[in-house]
Scaffold this active site. Sequence first.
Site, short mmCIF file in Angstrom:
data_model
loop_
_atom_site.label_atom_id
_atom_site.label_comp_id
_atom_site.label_asym_id
_atom_site.label_seq_id
_atom_site.Cartn_x
_atom_site.Cartn_y
_atom_site.Cartn_z
N GLN A 195 -5.00 -16.99 -2.71
CA GLN A 195 -5.20 -18.11 -1.79
C GLN A 195 -4.20 -18.08 -0.64
O GLN A 195 -3.88 -19.13 -0.08
CB GLN A 195 -5.09 -19.44 -2.55
CG GLN A 195 -6.15 -19.62 -3.59
CD GLN A 195 -7.53 -19.66 -3.01
OE1 GLN A 195 -8.26 -18.68 -3.10
NE2 GLN A 195 -7.91 -20.76 -2.42
N THR A 196 -3.68 -16.91 -0.31
CA THR A 196 -2.64 -16.82 0.70
C THR A 196 -2.89 -15.62 1.60
O THR A 196 -3.21 -14.54 1.11
CB THR A 196 -1.26 -16.69 0.03
OG1 THR A 196 -1.13 -17.69 -0.98
CG2 THR A 196 -0.14 -16.85 1.04
N TYR A 249 1.77 -23.10 -4.29
CA TYR A 249 1.26 -22.83 -5.64
C TYR A 249 2.36 -22.24 -6.53
O TYR A 249 2.29 -21.11 -6.99
CB TYR A 249 0.07 -21.88 -5.59
CG TYR A 249 -1.20 -22.49 -5.06
CD1 TYR A 249 -1.64 -23.73 -5.51
CD2 TYR A 249 -1.96 -21.84 -4.11
CE1 TYR A 249 -2.81 -24.29 -5.02
CE2 TYR A 249 -3.14 -22.39 -3.61
CZ TYR A 249 -3.55 -23.62 -4.08
OH TYR A 249 -4.71 -24.17 -3.59
N TYR A 304 -9.76 -12.05 -11.22
CA TYR A 304 -9.50 -11.31 -9.99
C TYR A 304 -8.26 -10.43 -10.11
O TYR A 304 -8.32 -9.21 -9.87
CB TYR A 304 -9.34 -12.24 -8.77
CG TYR A 304 -8.73 -11.46 -7.64
CD1 TYR A 304 -9.48 -10.52 -6.95
CD2 TYR A 304 -7.36 -11.54 -7.38
CE1 TYR A 304 -8.91 -9.70 -6.00
CE2 TYR A 304 -6.77 -10.72 -6.42
CZ TYR A 304 -7.56 -9.81 -5.75
OH TYR A 304 -6.99 -8.99 -4.83
N GLU A 332 -0.44 -9.02 -5.69
CA GLU A 332 -1.69 -9.72 -5.97
C GLU A 332 -1.47 -11.19 -6.31
O GLU A 332 -2.28 -12.03 -5.93
CB GLU A 332 -2.46 -9.02 -7.10
CG GLU A 332 -2.98 -7.63 -6.73
CD GLU A 332 -3.92 -7.65 -5.53
OE1 GLU A 332 -4.47 -8.72 -5.20
OE2 GLU A 332 -4.12 -6.58 -4.93
N LEU A 362 6.01 -20.73 -0.12
CA LEU A 362 4.78 -19.95 -0.32
C LEU A 362 3.68 -20.76 -1.00
O LEU A 362 2.51 -20.43 -0.87
CB LEU A 362 5.11 -18.71 -1.16
CG LEU A 362 4.14 -17.53 -1.15
CD1 LEU A 362 3.77 -17.10 0.25
CD2 LEU A 362 4.73 -16.35 -1.92
N ARG A 391 0.82 -1.21 0.00
CA ARG A 391 0.00 0.00 0.00
C ARG A 391 0.85 1.26 0.00
O ARG A 391 0.31 2.37 -0.08
CB ARG A 391 -0.97 -0.01 1.19
CG ARG A 391 -2.06 -1.05 0.99
CD ARG A 391 -3.13 -1.02 2.06
NE ARG A 391 -4.18 -1.98 1.70
CZ ARG A 391 -5.03 -2.52 2.55
NH1 ARG A 391 -4.98 -2.18 3.82
NH2 ARG A 391 -5.94 -3.38 2.13
N ASP A 449 -12.77 -11.61 -5.15
CA ASP A 449 -12.10 -12.74 -4.51
C ASP A 449 -13.05 -13.33 -3.47
O ASP A 449 -14.24 -13.01 -3.43
CB ASP A 449 -10.80 -12.26 -3.86
CG ASP A 449 -11.06 -11.36 -2.66
OD1 ASP A 449 -12.19 -10.83 -2.54
OD2 ASP A 449 -10.15 -11.19 -1.84
N CYS A 464 -20.77 -7.63 13.03
CA CYS A 464 -21.76 -6.72 12.45
C CYS A 464 -21.93 -5.44 13.26
O CYS A 464 -22.25 -4.38 12.71
CB CYS A 464 -23.10 -7.43 12.30
SG CYS A 464 -23.02 -8.85 11.18
#
Length: 362
Positions: free
Chosen positions: A50-51, A90, A128, A45, A88, A33, A146, A207
């Site tokens: 999935q992480t 994948y 995504y 990204e 990590l 960021r 996502d 909520c």
Amino acid sequence: MSENRAIQKMNITKFQQDLVNWYEAEKRDLPWRHERDPYKIWVSEIMLQQTRVDTVIPYFNRFMEQFPTIDALAGADEEDVMKAWEGLGYYSRVRNLQSAVKEVAESYGGIVPEKKEDFLSLKGVGPYTGGAVLSIAYGLPEPAVDGNVMRVISRLLTIWDDIAKPSTRKIFERAVEELMYKENPSSFNQALMELGAIICTPTSPSCLLCPVQNHCQAFEEGVQRELPVKTKKKSDKKVHMGAVVLTTNDGRILIEKRPESGLLANLWQFPNMELPAGTNPRRILESFIETEYGVKAKVNTEKATEITHVFSHLTWNIDVYTGIIEGEVEKKRSKFVKEEEVESFAFSVSHQKIWKYVKGLG
DNA sequence: AACTCGGGGGG
DNA sequence: CCCCCAGAGTT
């Protein structure tokens, strides 16, 4: 369409303001960021697929030190890139990323393409990631749907479609397009994900702390804990494996590189195989070594240890042996390396566990 | 549409 | 133990 009915009765402008104002005030301070460079947003990204955020942070920081630009990654040695991704998971993500970055360097003058069709054509860039990078780096009003966003939107609009089905994502993309805050798509998309990560969590959403509680159809009906609908996948397979750490008489270790495709592609490992039921592990490992490497090996009678490793779709139960190999015949995808060199290669976590144990024996 | 592909953190 | 996570590619 029930989601349309829910959207119709919403004050979309107020929703956008409540959501984005909350995000700007409460957002987590994350490394990516601080960045505007589309390349760095892109890398973040891919890592985040999935992480979890907390897992990604140290990898992202190291990766950016090591490969700070598109040219740096495009020109990097693939072994170094794999090592940077080690643990990590994948691993096709990083091979696709380097391939895509080379494509950007060669075909797009080193500029991450801003045109949706071009960016989505790159390897590893799906719906995504495409929407996320184009909105965050270039400010384009593209949805980035996502798991977080499907959960948030399913509750906001009481959408009861099964989010485990691939076709359902389009329903959420259309909803996000209708809700999109076009003055700041970057903050809007990140706010939806941030809300899902911090407030609108899977099992017990907060909520009472939610900045868009007043806009939420599920909260109004009291059904937030029943959403989203997600069918569970069937149970995984279990595979019995045998692995052996073989040492030469001068103390070198035999390692091999996995095939270029499939599970844990291109990662290094110790010789191993699936053990058919009712077989003698050390006999079968010895004959496996002899046929595979053309050299005799003596595998110790006693099993050194057992390691259980759980993947998303299967479980390995690995019987670990040690032994001696009588000769050093290197094949295409194998090496004999000194003990202190083993950790410079990228291993799967299961084989890192094996090495950690065997090293501790000596 | 179903399957493959990693690993770890939280309830 | 379970779930699921800033998903994409292949078949």
